[in-house]
Write a protein that holds these residues in place. Structure first.
Motif, PDB file in Angstrom:
ATOM      1  N   GLU A  52      -9.586 -22.035  25.266  1.00 54.71           N
ATOM      2  CA  GLU A  52     -10.680 -22.814  25.868  1.00 54.71           C
ATOM      3  C   GLU A  52     -11.742 -23.145  24.828  1.00 54.71           C
ATOM      4  OE1 GLU A  52      -9.244 -20.069  26.996  1.00 54.71           O
ATOM      5  OE2 GLU A  52      -9.330 -19.910  29.179  1.00 54.71           O
ATOM      6  N   ARG A  53     -12.098 -22.132  24.013  1.00 57.53           N
ATOM      7  CA  ARG A  53     -13.103 -22.398  22.978  1.00 57.53           C
ATOM      8  C   ARG A  53     -12.519 -23.263  21.878  1.00 57.53           C
ATOM      9  NH1 ARG A  53     -14.812 -16.807  21.395  1.00 57.53           N
ATOM     10  NH2 ARG A  53     -13.113 -16.161  22.762  1.00 57.53           N
ATOM     11  N   SER A  54     -11.244 -23.032  21.534  1.00 53.74           N
ATOM     12  CA  SER A  54     -10.616 -23.872  20.500  1.00 53.74           C
ATOM     13  C   SER A  54     -10.690 -25.343  20.887  1.00 53.74           C
ATOM     14  CB  SER A  54      -9.155 -23.484  20.311  1.00 53.74           C
ATOM     15  OG  SER A  54      -9.039 -22.207  19.764  1.00 53.74           O
ATOM     16  N   VAL A  55     -10.337 -25.658  22.125  1.00 55.75           N
ATOM     17  CA  VAL A  55     -10.291 -27.078  22.495  1.00 55.75           C
ATOM     18  C   VAL A  55     -11.695 -27.683  22.541  1.00 55.75           C
ATOM     19  CG1 VAL A  55     -10.316 -26.890  25.038  1.00 55.75           C
ATOM     20  CG2 VAL A  55      -9.088 -28.755  23.937  1.00 55.75           C
ATOM     21  N   LEU A  56     -12.647 -26.901  23.011  1.00 56.20           N
ATOM     22  CA  LEU A  56     -14.012 -27.448  23.083  1.00 56.20           C
ATOM     23  C   LEU A  56     -14.615 -27.625  21.690  1.00 56.20           C
ATOM     24  CD1 LEU A  56     -15.211 -25.585  26.270  1.00 56.20           C
ATOM     25  CD2 LEU A  56     -15.370 -28.059  25.911  1.00 56.20           C
ATOM     26  N   PHE A  57     -14.374 -26.662  20.801  1.00 55.89           N
ATOM     27  CA  PHE A  57     -14.917 -26.782  19.441  1.00 55.89           C
ATOM     28  C   PHE A  57     -14.234 -27.938  18.708  1.00 55.89           C
ATOM     29  CE2 PHE A  57     -15.922 -21.921  19.462  1.00 55.89           C
ATOM     30  CZ  PHE A  57     -17.000 -22.142  20.301  1.00 55.89           C
ATOM     31  N   SER A  58     -12.943 -28.104  18.940  1.00 49.53           N
ATOM     32  CA  SER A  58     -12.221 -29.201  18.309  1.00 49.53           C
ATOM     33  C   SER A  58     -12.755 -30.544  18.821  1.00 49.53           C
ATOM     34  CB  SER A  58     -10.732 -29.049  18.626  1.00 49.53           C
ATOM     35  OG  SER A  58     -10.037 -30.149  18.157  1.00 49.53           O
ATOM     36  N   PHE A  59     -12.936 -30.619  20.122  1.00 51.28           N
ATOM     37  CA  PHE A  59     -13.458 -31.852  20.750  1.00 51.28           C
ATOM     38  C   PHE A  59     -14.811 -32.252  20.143  1.00 51.28           C
ATOM     39  CE2 PHE A  59     -16.401 -33.436  23.983  1.00 51.28           C
ATOM     40  CZ  PHE A  59     -15.772 -34.598  24.374  1.00 51.28           C
ATOM     41  N   TYR A  60     -15.730 -31.302  20.097  1.00 53.51           N
ATOM     42  CA  TYR A  60     -17.065 -31.624  19.551  1.00 53.51           C
ATOM     43  C   TYR A  60     -17.000 -31.896  18.049  1.00 53.51           C
ATOM     44  CZ  TYR A  60     -19.708 -30.890  23.833  1.00 53.51           C
ATOM     45  OH  TYR A  60     -20.217 -31.039  25.096  1.00 53.51           O
ATOM     46  N   SER A  61     -16.123 -31.179  17.342  1.00 58.65           N
ATOM     47  CA  SER A  61     -16.008 -31.358  15.889  1.00 58.65           C
ATOM     48  C   SER A  61     -15.489 -32.741  15.528  1.00 58.65           C
ATOM     49  CB  SER A  61     -15.065 -30.311  15.294  1.00 58.65           C
ATOM     50  OG  SER A  61     -15.568 -29.033  15.543  1.00 58.65           O
ATOM     51  N   GLN A  62     -14.770 -33.345  16.469  1.00 59.93           N
ATOM     52  CA  GLN A  62     -14.256 -34.694  16.213  1.00 59.93           C
ATOM     53  C   GLN A  62     -15.272 -35.770  16.564  1.00 59.93           C
ATOM     54  OE1 GLN A  62      -9.998 -35.256  17.338  1.00 59.93           O
ATOM     55  NE2 GLN A  62     -10.018 -33.052  17.600  1.00 59.93           N
ATOM     56  N   GLY A  63     -16.462 -35.337  16.948  1.00 58.57           N
ATOM     57  CA  GLY A  63     -17.554 -36.292  17.153  1.00 58.57           C
ATOM     58  C   GLY A  63     -17.716 -36.787  18.574  1.00 58.57           C
ATOM     59  N   TYR A  64     -16.936 -36.265  19.504  1.00 58.26           N
ATOM     60  CA  TYR A  64     -17.090 -36.686  20.902  1.00 58.26           C
ATOM     61  C   TYR A  64     -18.262 -35.954  21.537  1.00 58.26           C
ATOM     62  CZ  TYR A  64     -12.413 -38.513  20.123  1.00 58.26           C
ATOM     63  OH  TYR A  64     -11.329 -39.180  19.620  1.00 58.26           O
ATOM     64  N   GLN A  65     -18.691 -36.503  22.669  1.00 56.42           N
ATOM     65  CA  GLN A  65     -19.829 -35.903  23.363  1.00 56.42           C
ATOM     66  C   GLN A  65     -19.469 -35.573  24.801  1.00 56.42           C
ATOM     67  OE1 GLN A  65     -23.020 -38.678  22.649  1.00 56.42           O
ATOM     68  NE2 GLN A  65     -23.217 -37.954  20.534  1.00 56.42           N
ATOM     69  N   LYS A  66     -20.314 -34.716  25.372  1.00 55.57           N
ATOM     70  CA  LYS A  66     -20.124 -34.255  26.748  1.00 55.57           C
ATOM     71  C   LYS A  66     -19.728 -35.388  27.708  1.00 55.57           C
ATOM     72  CE  LYS A  66     -22.695 -30.456  28.425  1.00 55.57           C
ATOM     73  NZ  LYS A  66     -23.955 -29.823  28.735  1.00 55.57           N
ATOM     74  N   GLU A  67     -20.430 -36.508  27.580  1.00 57.83           N
ATOM     75  CA  GLU A  67     -20.215 -37.642  28.493  1.00 57.83           C
ATOM     76  C   GLU A  67     -18.813 -38.229  28.385  1.00 57.83           C
ATOM     77  OE1 GLU A  67     -23.781 -36.420  27.562  1.00 57.83           O
ATOM     78  OE2 GLU A  67     -22.915 -37.721  26.016  1.00 57.83           O
ATOM     79  N   GLN A  90     -18.979 -18.812  29.340  1.00 59.09           N
ATOM     80  CA  GLN A  90     -20.321 -19.114  28.828  1.00 59.09           C
ATOM     81  C   GLN A  90     -20.285 -20.370  27.953  1.00 59.09           C
ATOM     82  OE1 GLN A  90     -23.220 -17.719  29.620  1.00 59.09           O
ATOM     83  NE2 GLN A  90     -24.441 -18.855  28.125  1.00 59.09           N
ATOM     84  N   VAL A  91     -19.268 -20.483  27.111  1.00 54.88           N
ATOM     85  CA  VAL A  91     -19.146 -21.662  26.234  1.00 54.88           C
ATOM     86  C   VAL A  91     -18.831 -22.916  27.063  1.00 54.88           C
ATOM     87  CG1 VAL A  91     -17.794 -22.671  24.342  1.00 54.88           C
ATOM     88  CG2 VAL A  91     -18.553 -20.298  24.201  1.00 54.88           C
ATOM     89  N   MET A  92     -17.974 -22.782  28.045  1.00 53.37           N
ATOM     90  CA  MET A  92     -17.656 -23.922  28.924  1.00 53.37           C
ATOM     91  C   MET A  92     -18.911 -24.372  29.673  1.00 53.37           C
ATOM     92  SD  MET A  92     -14.045 -22.341  30.225  1.00 53.37           S
ATOM     93  CE  MET A  92     -13.484 -23.540  31.436  1.00 53.37           C
ATOM     94  N   ASN A  93     -19.727 -23.409  30.065  1.00 54.26           N
ATOM     95  CA  ASN A  93     -20.971 -23.719  30.776  1.00 54.26           C
ATOM     96  C   ASN A  93     -21.907 -24.572  29.910  1.00 54.26           C
ATOM     97  OD1 ASN A  93     -22.936 -23.105  33.031  1.00 54.26           O
ATOM     98  ND2 ASN A  93     -24.066 -22.311  31.277  1.00 54.26           N
ATOM     99  N   GLU A  94     -21.903 -24.300  28.620  1.00 53.02           N
ATOM    100  CA  GLU A  94     -22.763 -25.051  27.693  1.00 53.02           C
ATOM    101  C   GLU A  94     -22.186 -26.433  27.386  1.00 53.02           C
ATOM    102  OE1 GLU A  94     -25.459 -23.390  25.800  1.00 53.02           O
ATOM    103  OE2 GLU A  94     -25.947 -25.217  24.681  1.00 53.02           O
ATOM    104  N   LEU A  95     -20.869 -26.515  27.223  1.00 54.02           N
ATOM    105  CA  LEU A  95     -20.268 -27.714  26.621  1.00 54.02           C
ATOM    106  C   LEU A  95     -19.557 -28.658  27.592  1.00 54.02           C
ATOM    107  CD1 LEU A  95     -18.872 -26.115  23.307  1.00 54.02           C
ATOM    108  CD2 LEU A  95     -21.070 -27.244  23.683  1.00 54.02           C
TER     109      LEU A  95
END
Ligand code: THU
Length: 129
Positions: A52-67, A90-95
């Motif tokens: 779960e954290r891997s995918v979220l960190f990868s997503f944000y690292s590639q420049g995408y945003q929450k929206e 907790q990380v999912m709650n933030e991102l």
């Protein structure tokens, strides 16, 4: 469901020499793209990163945003649909946006649709700071 199939594909990329327990996660973007994440372990066990954290960190690292997020899926070889750990909640709650559907699944086809507000009620977040 297509996004769960993507999470199953992501699961194959897991690096799990210690637990041998593969987990995959996938994020569907509003433009149709899909980002994969898997759990990546370490000989210093506590440094292991869940899917779960891997995918979220990868997503944000590639420049995408929450929206840009439409949905997320997580799959593990569990009896019931996989249940994300506390740190990931907790990380999912933030991102993740509050309204993002989260599909939790196992390999036997059981699935559960949830929201981050259900996974982590009464959360600590930036409003508190
Ligand atoms: N793990 C995940 O990646 N996601 C979960 O939802 C539960 C646990 C990982 C952490 C570790 O690499 C392995 O599964 C066993 O705990």
């Amino acid at each position: 469901m297509e996004l769960i199939k993507e999470a199953i594909k992501a699961r194959e990329k897991a690096y799990v020499p210690y637990s041998n327990f593969k987990v995959g996660a996938a994020i569907l973007l509003k433009d149709g793209q899909v980002i994969h994440g898997a759990n990546i372990e370490n000989a210093s066990y506590g440094l292991s990163n869940c899917a779960e954290r891997s995918v979220l960190f990868s997503f944000y690292s590639q420049g995408y945003q929450k929206e840009d997020i439409k949905a997320m899926a997580v799959v593990g070889d569990t009896e019931e649909p996989i249940s994300p750990c506390g740190a990931c909640r907790q990380v999912m709650n933030e991102l993740l946006p509050k309204e993002t559907p989260i599909y939790l699944a196992n390999l036997k086809g059981k699935q559960k649709k949830t929201l981050v507000t259900e996974l982590l009620p009464y959360s600590f977040n930036k409003i508190e700071l």
